[in-house]
Enzyme design. Structure first.
Site, PDB file in Angstrom:
ATOM      1  N   LYS A  23      27.223  31.881  63.535  1.00 20.89           N
ATOM      2  CA  LYS A  23      26.978  31.540  64.934  1.00 20.89           C
ATOM      3  C   LYS A  23      25.608  30.895  65.103  1.00 20.89           C
ATOM      4  O   LYS A  23      25.471  29.861  65.779  1.00 20.89           O
ATOM      5  CB  LYS A  23      27.079  32.801  65.802  1.00 20.89           C
ATOM      6  CG  LYS A  23      27.045  32.524  67.298  1.00 20.89           C
ATOM      7  CD  LYS A  23      27.204  33.804  68.102  1.00 20.89           C
ATOM      8  CE  LYS A  23      28.567  34.412  67.903  1.00 20.89           C
ATOM      9  NZ  LYS A  23      28.771  35.632  68.705  1.00 20.89           N
ATOM     10  N   ARG A  93      23.659  38.776  70.686  1.00 19.47           N
ATOM     11  CA  ARG A  93      24.972  38.756  70.028  1.00 19.47           C
ATOM     12  C   ARG A  93      24.815  38.774  68.517  1.00 19.47           C
ATOM     13  O   ARG A  93      23.841  38.261  67.978  1.00 19.47           O
ATOM     14  CB  ARG A  93      25.756  37.495  70.418  1.00 19.47           C
ATOM     15  CG  ARG A  93      26.050  37.337  71.890  1.00 19.47           C
ATOM     16  CD  ARG A  93      26.619  35.945  72.149  1.00 19.47           C
ATOM     17  NE  ARG A  93      26.805  35.683  73.560  1.00 19.47           N
ATOM     18  CZ  ARG A  93      27.981  35.576  74.165  1.00 19.47           C
ATOM     19  NH1 ARG A  93      29.090  35.734  73.473  1.00 19.47           N
ATOM     20  NH2 ARG A  93      28.065  35.318  75.450  1.00 19.47           N
ATOM     21  N   GLY A 102      34.760  39.952  67.582  1.00 21.46           N
ATOM     22  CA  GLY A 102      34.874  41.228  68.274  1.00 21.46           C
ATOM     23  C   GLY A 102      34.539  42.456  67.462  1.00 21.46           C
ATOM     24  O   GLY A 102      34.608  43.574  67.966  1.00 21.46           O
ATOM     25  N   MET A 104      31.592  43.294  66.005  1.00 18.35           N
ATOM     26  CA  MET A 104      30.242  43.846  66.193  1.00 18.35           C
ATOM     27  C   MET A 104      29.847  43.757  67.661  1.00 18.35           C
ATOM     28  O   MET A 104      30.624  43.301  68.494  1.00 18.35           O
ATOM     29  CB  MET A 104      29.255  43.122  65.273  1.00 18.35           C
ATOM     30  CG  MET A 104      29.447  43.494  63.817  1.00 18.35           C
ATOM     31  SD  MET A 104      28.389  42.555  62.722  1.00 18.35           S
ATOM     32  CE  MET A 104      29.123  40.928  62.824  1.00 18.35           C
ATOM     33  N   ARG A 337      32.916  27.658  66.328  1.00 18.86           N
ATOM     34  CA  ARG A 337      33.178  28.102  64.957  1.00 18.86           C
ATOM     35  C   ARG A 337      34.537  27.554  64.550  1.00 18.86           C
ATOM     36  O   ARG A 337      35.343  27.170  65.411  1.00 18.86           O
ATOM     37  CB  ARG A 337      33.176  29.626  64.863  1.00 18.86           C
ATOM     38  CG  ARG A 337      34.202  30.320  65.743  1.00 18.86           C
ATOM     39  CD  ARG A 337      33.983  31.822  65.787  1.00 18.86           C
ATOM     40  NE  ARG A 337      34.843  32.465  66.767  1.00 18.86           N
ATOM     41  CZ  ARG A 337      34.665  33.693  67.217  1.00 18.86           C
ATOM     42  NH1 ARG A 337      33.650  34.428  66.781  1.00 18.86           N
ATOM     43  NH2 ARG A 337      35.484  34.228  68.104  1.00 18.86           N
ATOM     44  N   HIS A 455      41.226  39.841  72.741  1.00 18.76           N
ATOM     45  CA  HIS A 455      40.939  40.472  71.448  1.00 18.76           C
ATOM     46  C   HIS A 455      42.228  40.638  70.648  1.00 18.76           C
ATOM     47  O   HIS A 455      42.295  40.314  69.462  1.00 18.76           O
ATOM     48  CB  HIS A 455      40.267  41.835  71.666  1.00 18.76           C
ATOM     49  CG  HIS A 455      40.064  42.620  70.404  1.00 18.76           C
ATOM     50  ND1 HIS A 455      41.011  43.515  69.935  1.00 18.76           N
ATOM     51  CD2 HIS A 455      39.063  42.616  69.514  1.00 18.76           C
ATOM     52  CE1 HIS A 455      40.577  44.028  68.802  1.00 18.76           C
ATOM     53  NE2 HIS A 455      39.396  43.502  68.524  1.00 18.76           N
ATOM     54  N   ARG A 617      58.198  43.026  28.724  1.00 16.80           N
ATOM     55  CA  ARG A 617      57.393  44.116  28.171  1.00 16.80           C
ATOM     56  C   ARG A 617      58.317  45.211  27.654  1.00 16.80           C
ATOM     57  O   ARG A 617      59.236  45.647  28.345  1.00 16.80           O
ATOM     58  CB  ARG A 617      56.453  44.688  29.245  1.00 16.80           C
ATOM     59  CG  ARG A 617      55.538  45.778  28.717  1.00 16.80           C
ATOM     60  CD  ARG A 617      54.592  46.268  29.806  1.00 16.80           C
ATOM     61  NE  ARG A 617      55.269  47.038  30.838  1.00 16.80           N
ATOM     62  CZ  ARG A 617      54.694  47.496  31.944  1.00 16.80           C
ATOM     63  NH1 ARG A 617      53.398  47.226  32.166  1.00 16.80           N
ATOM     64  NH2 ARG A 617      55.372  48.182  32.830  1.00 16.80           N
ATOM     65  N   SER A 764      48.198  39.124  27.495  1.00 20.10           N
ATOM     66  CA  SER A 764      48.408  39.203  28.937  1.00 20.10           C
ATOM     67  C   SER A 764      47.621  40.403  29.446  1.00 20.10           C
ATOM     68  O   SER A 764      47.875  41.538  29.021  1.00 20.10           O
ATOM     69  CB  SER A 764      49.889  39.356  29.261  1.00 20.10           C
ATOM     70  OG  SER A 764      50.078  39.419  30.658  1.00 20.10           O
ATOM     71  N   THR A 767      45.655  44.300  34.163  1.00 20.34           N
ATOM     72  CA  THR A 767      44.394  44.724  34.802  1.00 20.34           C
ATOM     73  C   THR A 767      44.535  45.982  35.643  1.00 20.34           C
ATOM     74  O   THR A 767      43.529  46.589  35.999  1.00 20.34           O
ATOM     75  CB  THR A 767      43.823  43.580  35.655  1.00 20.34           C
ATOM     76  OG1 THR A 767      44.867  43.059  36.503  1.00 20.34           O
ATOM     77  CG2 THR A 767      43.290  42.470  34.769  1.00 20.34           C
ATOM     78  N   ASN A 768      45.771  46.378  35.969  1.00 22.34           N
ATOM     79  CA  ASN A 768      45.918  47.659  36.673  1.00 22.34           C
ATOM     80  C   ASN A 768      45.368  48.794  35.799  1.00 22.34           C
ATOM     81  O   ASN A 768      44.490  49.561  36.190  1.00 22.34           O
ATOM     82  CB  ASN A 768      47.384  47.936  36.995  1.00 22.34           C
ATOM     83  CG  ASN A 768      47.984  46.893  37.919  1.00 22.34           C
ATOM     84  OD1 ASN A 768      47.320  45.962  38.335  1.00 22.34           O
ATOM     85  ND2 ASN A 768      49.254  47.046  38.235  1.00 22.34           N
ATOM     86  N   ASP A 769      45.898  48.890  34.568  1.00 19.09           N
ATOM     87  CA  ASP A 769      45.463  49.967  33.675  1.00 19.09           C
ATOM     88  C   ASP A 769      44.077  49.704  33.105  1.00 19.09           C
ATOM     89  O   ASP A 769      43.295  50.646  32.897  1.00 19.09           O
ATOM     90  CB  ASP A 769      46.468  50.143  32.535  1.00 19.09           C
ATOM     91  CG  ASP A 769      47.674  50.994  32.958  1.00 19.09           C
ATOM     92  OD1 ASP A 769      47.706  51.391  34.141  1.00 19.09           O
ATOM     93  OD2 ASP A 769      48.554  51.240  32.133  1.00 19.09           O
ATOM     94  N   CYS A 831      48.877  39.811  34.263  1.00 24.32           N
ATOM     95  CA  CYS A 831      50.103  40.233  34.941  1.00 24.32           C
ATOM     96  C   CYS A 831      49.906  41.476  35.799  1.00 24.32           C
ATOM     97  O   CYS A 831      50.856  41.994  36.373  1.00 24.32           O
ATOM     98  CB  CYS A 831      51.227  40.469  33.937  1.00 24.32           C
ATOM     99  SG  CYS A 831      50.860  41.735  32.703  1.00 24.32           S
ATOM    100  N   TYR A 851      47.561  31.233  32.727  1.00 25.32           N
ATOM    101  CA  TYR A 851      48.414  31.520  33.879  1.00 25.32           C
ATOM    102  C   TYR A 851      48.040  32.862  34.503  1.00 25.32           C
ATOM    103  O   TYR A 851      47.382  33.708  33.891  1.00 25.32           O
ATOM    104  CB  TYR A 851      49.892  31.528  33.479  1.00 25.32           C
ATOM    105  CG  TYR A 851      50.302  32.678  32.581  1.00 25.32           C
ATOM    106  CD1 TYR A 851      50.694  33.912  33.106  1.00 25.32           C
ATOM    107  CD2 TYR A 851      50.307  32.534  31.193  1.00 25.32           C
ATOM    108  CE1 TYR A 851      51.057  34.965  32.283  1.00 25.32           C
ATOM    109  CE2 TYR A 851      50.676  33.573  30.359  1.00 25.32           C
ATOM    110  CZ  TYR A 851      51.051  34.793  30.909  1.00 25.32           C
ATOM    111  OH  TYR A 851      51.408  35.834  30.088  1.00 25.32           O
TER     112      TYR A 851
END
Length: 875
Positions: A23, A93, A102, A104, A337, A455, A617, A764, A767-769, A831, A851
């Protein structure tokens, strides 16, 4: 040399967003462009950081710089701050570098006291306006800065209006307003034990501190978390000379977009109110008029605005969201904005601006948030079902889409219901920033009051949540949790449906249909595909999921979880009989019966992917996840393999693990039970041979060995794969190529990736585990911990949702570099669910992966994120 914390608007420019916030930078830029801007100054984001690290205290240095800026503002305005004759009033502001509408706090009309309000009345010749401004300021300052509940002030105001028979705030005369001001000051005194502060400088310092503190409020926290806005950015504070839209019928306020924020059509779109201040439009307290009507009421002002709006759009090369005030026939811009918009509008605006020659297709790709595409990938109402449904009400179509769910009347109840798995519709008189989390968890939002820029409308559009606003026909009873509309009483828990494209409200549930990628969406995605380096695959376990992913542009399957294939009623009995067997021969007999099912599964996937690559897998989870749970299930297994139930139960108990996440799973199953792996390889290879013959494809199966952390275990399992595949290929008398790789999901695999790459043909990243093992977090318990950690700013974001570049990312980088050092052309992918997160996709591009793979509905998101990454970080 002391740090500069305060900048006059004339000292900044649009490139200073990190320091001045969005802003403040835009106000400075508009000042430089010569637009009619009420002048002021910005207290920087660095001052916010200092405030937060200094015990929430405004330093003397910052106060001194604010004082000097006020003097300059007095010179510009010809008014005096804190003066009793001709007072300078200011707004205070927030303004972070990312737009957070809205979220803050804001304080208007600051600088008034008992004497100054009289001076304002005399200076303007408008006592009603002066006391209207004063009552607004008392309530706003008390609520925002001090924390006195706004409800106390609303109660007094509503009861007074009722006692007088007034329909709206506009009916209050000057004597009424003087009385209200005295009542408001009494509320403040009773709550705080002291009088309302009269010193304008103290008011200003307190308000600046309050805006800084609002960076930590719950709604801002929730919004940052949902939109990946870092905590350490902080917010700037903009102190701006007040201009007044509540000075009479030649004054007003509006929120206006340079194009339609819902549809993207190139038309001025917004709302205004005569004799009102800005918060009246945003809060939805009064229903505003469409901005087009201003052309009739104030044609010169309308034309002047349109010229400036188009000038700003050309300058910023994007659709603008502008807040304006008209004071006694003069137009002022309070801010501009890049406007929040629906995904449909975002794509149309981007494509149209390219067609207009305003931007290039590459620039257009950077104008759309990848997550926004999610709005276009989910069901809409079925046309036939919609024709048969009768609306019980209609209001403003504030945010398009279709939503069906159970009615709830507050954010807390929505949160509880959503945690029970219910689809919810949040119904409110009007939403406020406190409702942010409830809105985020709702399928749709319905409000009684408020317009297209209220809002509820703005936030819902940003979230992609269906919203219908301003349904004034609703008779609401929040206490007893029901509302009446169209002759129907709808209670908490009843189903309603909202059409955010028409504004229609329906009783009950309406059938939905899946979306299609076409028109602007298809054109936009073509642009994305031309520039991206990363391929985008999908995680799919069924032909249906695979086909849906192809519709959304997937270029293959990066992960098929075979364990999901065994839970069908026919198969699970056979699978349980296998895992509860005592000998290899018994297991092999049970597995033999599963081979036809697995062949069918894999053929279905190969066919759906039409020759595209498919990574499968091998069985990954611990076997105890498949054991029976009920007596009937044990009886069925007993009948299948002829063993007594007691014996089966004892065997099942022996499979129990203390920490199965780090236990007997992944490639460890292949080491202990190689016959399971042999069964799956037979099915994978036979399915490929058969589908290649039937369809003329050239399928090259990609076989992924999970949870490898040691080259010897990979080699052990690969030998089983190779020997089994060789037998099947030889028996079929064909030549079939296949690949064997591994899922990198254990830190040790990253550390020894150079050795593993000697044998593996692809990596591959799971990334979860990898995230869970790097952090030492269990997927079952992480939720209880992460909320505390994120809430206390220990973690910036949930590492299970957004890839941790510092820790997990460093391990990935190490694996990439080590793997390539051994095998330069090794295929690299991801994956885990991070594959559909835009920030994570960007990091994968930077690492040089080939990929990413994600769930079907996130494929377009990943395609756009990959394109944006390629534009920002060319390889």
């Amino acid at each position: 040399m002391s740090t500069k914390y305060v900048y006059m608007f004339s000292e900044g420019n649009g490139s200073m967003k990190e320091l001045l916030g969005g802003k403040g930078a835009n106000l400075a830029e508009m000042t430089n462009l010569g637009l009619p801007i009420p002048q002021g100054f910005t207290v920087s984001t660095e001052a916010c950081t200092l405030y937060n690290t200094s015990g929430k205290v405004l330093s003397d240095e910052i106060k001194a710089q604010v004082d000097k800026a006020i003097v300059k503002l007095e010179e510009i305005s010809g008014k005096k701050f804190g003066d009793n004759a001709n007072p300078l009033l200011v707004s205070v502001r927030s303004g972070s570098r990312a737009s957070m509408p809205g979220m803050m706090d804001t304080v208007l009309n600051l600088g008034l006291n008992d004497e100054a309000v009289e001076g304002l009345a005399n200076a303007t010749g408008n006592p009603r306006f002066a006391y209207d401004s004063f009552r607004r300021f008392i309530m706003m300052f008390a609520d925002v800065v001090i924390g006195v509940s706004k409800k106390k002030f609303d109660k007094v105001l509503d009861e007074y209006k009722e006692s007088k028979g007034y329909g709206s705030d506009l009916d209050l005369n000057v004597d009424d307003l003087k009385h209200i001001c005295e009542e408001f000051k009494k509320i403040y005194r009773d709550d705080q034990g002291k009088d309302f502060p009269a010193d304008a400088k103290i008011q200003l310092y307190e308000a600046i501190g309050a805006v800084f503190r609002s960076w930590d409020n719950e709604r801002a926290f929730s919004y940052r978390r949902m939109n990946d806005i870092p905590y350490d950015w902080g917010t700037a504070v903009n102190v701006q000379s007040m201009v007044f839209g509540n000075m009479g019928d030649d004054s007003g306020t509006g929120v206006v977009f340079s194009r339609n924020a819902a549809t993207g059509v190139d038309e001025i779109y917004g709302e205004y109110m005569i004799n009102a201040q800005g918060e009246d439009v945003v809060a939805g307290v009064r229903t505003p008029k469409p901005f087009a009507q201003l052309k009739e009421e104030m044609p010169a002002i309308y034309d002047e605005f349109v010229n400036y709006a188009k000038k700003l759009e050309r300058h910023y090369k994007d659709m603008q969201d502008m807040e304006i005030t008209i004071e006694k026939g003069k137009l002022y811009f309070l801010q501009t904005r890049n406007g929040k918009r629906t995904a449909t509008a975002a794509l149309k605006i981007a494509v149209d601006m390219v067609d207009e020659g305003l931007i290039t297709s590459e620039e257009a790709l950077l104008k759309v948030e990848p997550r926004q595409l999610d709005q276009l990938l989910h069901p809409t109402f079925d046309t036939k079902a919609l024709k048969e449904a009768n609306p019980i009400g209609k209001a403003l179509p504030a945010s398009p889409g279709a939503a069906t769910g159970k009615v709830y009347f507050n954010a807390e109840d929505v949160k509880e219901a959503s945690e029970r798995g219910e689809a919810c519709i949040l119904v409110r008189l009007e939403t406020s920033p406190e409702d942010i989390e409830g809105m985020a968890r709702s399928k749709g939002v319905l409000t009684v009051r408020g317009g297209m820029t209220s809002h509820a409308a703005v936030v819902a559009r940003g979230m992609g949540t269906c919203c219908v606003s301003g349904c004034e026909e609703i008779k609401m009873n929040e206490e007893e949790k029901y509302f009446d509309l169209g002759g129907h009483r709808i209670k908490e828990g009843d189903y309603i449906s909202l059409d955010g494209s028409t504004g229609n409200i329906y009783l009950g549930e309406i059938k939905t249909v899946d979306p299609e990628i076409s028109g602007n969406f298809a054109k936009f995605m073509e642009w994305a595909d031309k520039v991206r380096d990363l391929k985008v695959r999908t995680n799919a376990d069924t032909p249906k999921d695979a086909s849906k992913a192809i519709e959304f542009g997937a270029e293959g399957i990066g992960l098929t979880r075979t364990e999901h294939m065994f839970f069908d009623e026919e198969r699970i009995i056979k699978f349980r009989a296998m895992i509860l067997s005592d000998s290899v021969s018994e297991r092999e007999k049970a597995l033999e019966e599963l081979i036809p099912y697995q062949i069918s599964d894999f053929k279905g996937l190969y066919e759906a992917m039409e020759g595209r690559p498919v990574t499968i897998r091998l069985l990954d989870p611990p076997l105890h996840e498949f054991i029976p749970h009920t007596e009937a299930e044990y009886e069925a297994v007993s009948k299948q393999n002829g063993k007594p139930v007691a014996e089966l139960k004892a065997k099942a108990a022996a499979l129990h693990e203390i920490n199965p996440m780090m236990g007997h799973r992944g490639c460890r199953l292949s080491v202990t039970f190689p016959e399971i792996t042999r069964m799956q390889i037979v099915a994978i290879i036979k399915a490929a041979i058969e589908i290649n013959k039937e369809k003329g494809y050239n399928i090259v199966p990609e076989i992924m060995i999970p949870l490898v952390g040691e080259i010897k275990e990979f080699r052990f399992v690969k030998e089983i794969v190779d020997s089994t595949a060789a037998e099947v290929i030889k028996e079929a008398g064909v030549d079939l190529q296949y690949m064997v790789g591994t899922m990198i999901e254990i830190p040790r695999a990253c550390l020894t990736a150079d050795a593993i790459a000697k044998e593996a043909e692809f990596f591959s990243f799971g990334t979860n585990d990898l995230t869970q093992l790097t952090y030492g977090l269990s997927r079952d318990d992480a939720g209880k911990i992460l909320n505390d950690y994120i809430g206390k700013n220990i973690y910036e974001a949930d590492p299970t949702a957004r890839l941790d570049r510092t820790g997990v990312g460093q391990l990935m980088q190490m694996a990439v570099e080590k793997g390539k050092s051994t095998k330069e052309n090794i295929k690299l992918g991801i994956c885990g669910e991070h594959g559909g997160d835009p920030s994570s996709v960007e990091f994968c591009h930077m690492l040089g992966l080939n990929y990413v793979s994600c769930s079907p509905y996130r494929v377009p998101i990943a395609r756009l994120a990959a394109a944006q990454a390629a534009l920002k970080f060319p390889r």
